[in-house]
Design an enzyme around this catalytic site. Structure first.
Site, short mmCIF file in Angstrom:
data_model
loop_
_atom_site.label_atom_id
_atom_site.label_comp_id
_atom_site.label_asym_id
_atom_site.label_seq_id
_atom_site.Cartn_x
_atom_site.Cartn_y
_atom_site.Cartn_z
N THR A 172 0.83 -1.21 0.00
CA THR A 172 0.00 0.00 0.00
C THR A 172 0.86 1.25 0.00
O THR A 172 0.58 2.23 -0.72
CB THR A 172 -0.94 0.00 1.21
OG1 THR A 172 -1.75 -1.17 1.18
CG2 THR A 172 -1.84 1.23 1.23
N LYS A 173 1.93 1.26 0.80
CA LYS A 173 2.81 2.43 0.85
C LYS A 173 3.48 2.67 -0.50
O LYS A 173 3.57 3.83 -0.97
CB LYS A 173 3.87 2.23 1.93
CG LYS A 173 4.88 3.39 2.08
CD LYS A 173 4.20 4.65 2.58
CE LYS A 173 5.18 5.83 2.69
NZ LYS A 173 6.19 5.64 3.75
N LEU A 174 3.91 1.60 -1.17
CA LEU A 174 4.56 1.78 -2.47
C LEU A 174 3.57 2.26 -3.53
O LEU A 174 3.91 3.10 -4.37
CB LEU A 174 5.21 0.46 -2.91
CG LEU A 174 6.44 0.04 -2.09
CD1 LEU A 174 6.93 -1.33 -2.55
CD2 LEU A 174 7.56 1.07 -2.20
#
Length: 295
Positions: A172-174
């Site tokens: 999700t962060k990427l």
């Protein structure tokens, strides 16, 4: 209930402030970092300095990492006298950095063989939020492990999300950073092209911000391209690293992203031009000087 003892590795701007917040909330910490001054500051507030990951893990209930790259995380976990050697049943490792999901899953599998758990929990917001326990935390992993460490995460984050199986947080962060950095690169080039064409940047901003293109990222790009101020607080080098991780993840999924490849190429070129440590919207300067390829 007795608070768990926390081991923390990575005392940079974000990690150092996270440790300060935990100490203010009454947690006992074991800390480790190559920066001895950063360690000393934590020790003055009551933390214990340790010299190896193994020692830190042996003497902590929860081990937290706030490190720069997947390679560094793997070195700290698997190295001689590393974290893995000191982990045992019931302990938990939390990775707050931005790492490659495949690497995260591998570490989780190796920890599980020792009866230890893992949560990947990349962060949103700034070091100032970390100091006050107001981060956004994108956590993932086994739900029982998550629930066990959730009270500590809630001391560090205003918003704590559970996103699913181990690796979902880093994924999700990427995805988030791919979207954000691509937006900044596109908007910065828009301002650069407008300037080269003799269009006033403030007028361009007034027009674009009055429509659906308006966003906080446009504001950050305008702050630099028009006002000459760096305010985003995220370096081109970090953005370049994250886009590389995104492309590696995309490849692991058996697909491709031509858009990410374009963003990555622009970020790498900006790094090569000497802008690595500047705020991402400073890529405007690279676009402003970019010359057409000879045909």
């Amino acid at each position: 209930m007795t608070k768990p003892t926390i081991g923390f590795i990575g005392l940079g701007l974000m990690g150092g402030n996270m440790v300060e917040n935990l100490q203010k909330r009454g947690y006992q910490l074991n800390v480790m970092d190559l920066n001895k001054d950063a360690v000393a500051v934590c020790v003055e507030r009551g933390a214990t300095a340790v010299s190896t990951g193994k020692e830190l893990a042996e003497n902590s209930d929860i081990v937290m990492l706030c490190l720069t790259t997947s390679a560094v995380v793997e070195k700290v976990v698997y190295g001689d006298e590393g974290i893995l050697a000191g982990m045992s049943e019931g302990k938990t490792l939390i990775d707050f950095g931005t790492s490659i999901p495949a690497s995260t899953k591998k570490i989780g599998e190796d920890l599980a063989q020792k009866g230890a758990g893992m949560i990947d929990a990349p962060l949103g917001r700034t070091p100032a939020h970390a100091k006050d326990g107001l981060l956004n935390i994108m956590a993932a992993g086994d739900i029982d492990t998550f629930n066990k460490v959730k009270p500590v995460l809630e001391e560090q984050g205003e918003n704590v999300f559970h996103l699913g199986a181990l690796g979902a947080g880093h994924t999700t962060k990427l995805v988030n950073n791919f979207m954000g950095m691509t937006t900044v690169a596109a908007m910065s080039q828009a301002f650069a092209v407008a300037k080269l064409a003799g269009v006033d940047g403030q007028q361009l901003f007034d027009i674009m911000s009055a429509g659906p293109s308006n966003s906080p990222f446009m504001q950050f790009c305008k702050f630099y391209a028009v006002d000459g101020e760096e305010k985003l607080g995220f370096s081109i080098a970090n953005a370049n690293k994250d886009l590389g991780y995104f492309l590696e993840m995309v490849s692991d999924l058996g697909t491709q992203s031509l858009i990410a490849e374009g963003t990555s190429k622009s970020l790498q070129a900006a790094v090569d031009s000497g802008l690595a440590n500047n705020d991402v919207p400073v890529i405007f300067d690279y676009f402003l000087k970019l010359e057409a390829e000879a045909k």
